[in-house]
Design a protein around this motif. Structure first.
Motif, mmCIF file in Angstrom:
data_model
loop_
_atom_site.group_PDB
_atom_site.id
_atom_site.type_symbol
_atom_site.label_atom_id
_atom_site.label_comp_id
_atom_site.label_asym_id
_atom_site.label_seq_id
_atom_site.Cartn_x
_atom_site.Cartn_y
_atom_site.Cartn_z
ATOM 1 N N MET A 96 -19.681 13.912 30.257
ATOM 2 C CA MET A 96 -19.954 14.008 28.752
ATOM 3 C C MET A 96 -18.749 14.114 27.714
ATOM 4 N N GLN A 97 -17.809 14.066 28.118
ATOM 5 C CA GLN A 97 -16.411 13.903 27.076
ATOM 6 C C GLN A 97 -16.140 12.808 26.478
ATOM 7 N N ASP A 104 -26.839 8.731 26.637
ATOM 8 C CA ASP A 104 -27.275 9.742 26.815
ATOM 9 C C ASP A 104 -26.159 10.614 28.363
ATOM 10 N N ALA A 105 -25.418 11.154 27.989
ATOM 11 C CA ALA A 105 -24.732 11.455 29.368
ATOM 12 C C ALA A 105 -25.474 12.661 30.011
ATOM 13 N N ILE A 106 -26.478 13.349 29.102
ATOM 14 C CA ILE A 106 -26.506 14.838 29.330
ATOM 15 C C ILE A 106 -27.845 14.603 30.246
ATOM 16 N N PRO A 107 -28.999 13.531 29.767
ATOM 17 C CA PRO A 107 -30.261 13.609 30.983
ATOM 18 C C PRO A 107 -29.450 12.773 31.182
ATOM 19 N N ARG A 108 -28.776 11.675 31.716
ATOM 20 C CA ARG A 108 -28.316 11.052 33.060
ATOM 21 C C ARG A 108 -27.499 11.798 34.576
ATOM 22 N N ILE A 109 -26.995 13.068 33.719
ATOM 23 C CA ILE A 109 -26.259 13.737 34.724
ATOM 24 C C ILE A 109 -27.558 14.844 35.377
ATOM 25 N N ALA A 110 -28.384 15.374 34.135
ATOM 26 C CA ALA A 110 -29.124 16.373 34.745
ATOM 27 C C ALA A 110 -30.697 15.042 35.865
#
Length: 197
Positions: A96-97, A104-110
């Motif tokens: 995310m940094q 899209d880091a957040i959707p991927r992480i989720a």
């Protein structure tokens, strides 16, 4: 010169013997004999057999473990999960940094952190191996010591009992000796007379 005829008669003497045999009686008593046989000394030392059955692995396959092992496993698993969680959070934070790199880091992480609803199913066997139960058998040992004892023999000989009756020998004169001389003077005179005539 002629001598008158002489006739003689000899009767021999006879000795008679009466004999009574000696008598001997011998009685021999059997010897006094005592035999005793002490029992043999017998010692048996036995180490008992020992059977050990360890089912720890089989119980573990069924999820049944001791409290100590359960606490140890839970502590190890908790530590491992904590390390994995810290590593995941560090990786997600680093991802995310770098927003400036785009994506899209957040959707991927989720999506990555969503639980997997699909469960894999396989057939398993409990226990998982024939060797899950550990059986050890020690047959033990038997030590036998035998010490024989010699028989005790006590023998006493008995002297023979002799009963002796001496014999007897009687000697006597059964027939007396006799010697007769007969001078035939009549025949001698007749012969002398014939010679003179």
């Amino acid at each position: 010169m002629q001598l008158p005829p002489i006739h003689y008669h000899i009767q021999k003497g006879q000795i008679a013997i009466n004999q009574t045999d000696a008598q001997v009686q011998i009685n021999q008593r059997e010897a006094d004999l005592q035999i005793s046989q002490p029992e043999a000394d017998l010692q048996i030392n036995r180490t008992p057999s020992k059977l050990t059955i360890d089912q720890t692995a089989a119980w573990r396959d069924m999820g049944i473990i001791s409290i100590e092992e359960s606490i140890s496993n839970s502590a190890s698993e908790g530590m491992q999960k904590a390390i994995e969680g810290m590593a995941r959070r560090a990786r997600d934070g680093n991802e995310m940094q770098r927003i400036e790199n785009g994506g899209d880091a957040i959707p991927r992480i989720a999506k990555r952190n969503m639980p997997n609803e699909r469960q894999d199913f396989t057939i398993g066997f409990i226990p998982s191996s024939y060797f899950a139960v550990d059986i050890n058998y020690d047959p033990g040992d038997v030590e036998v010591n035998i010490q024989k004892n010699d028989p005790i023999i006590e023998a006493r000989a008995n002297k023979p009992i002799l009963d002796y009756t001496p014999g007897q020998l009687d000697t006597y004169l059964a027939q007396e000796p006799h010697f007769e001389i007969d001078v035939d003077m009549d025949t001698f005179r007749v012969q002398q007379l014939d010679m003179k005539i």
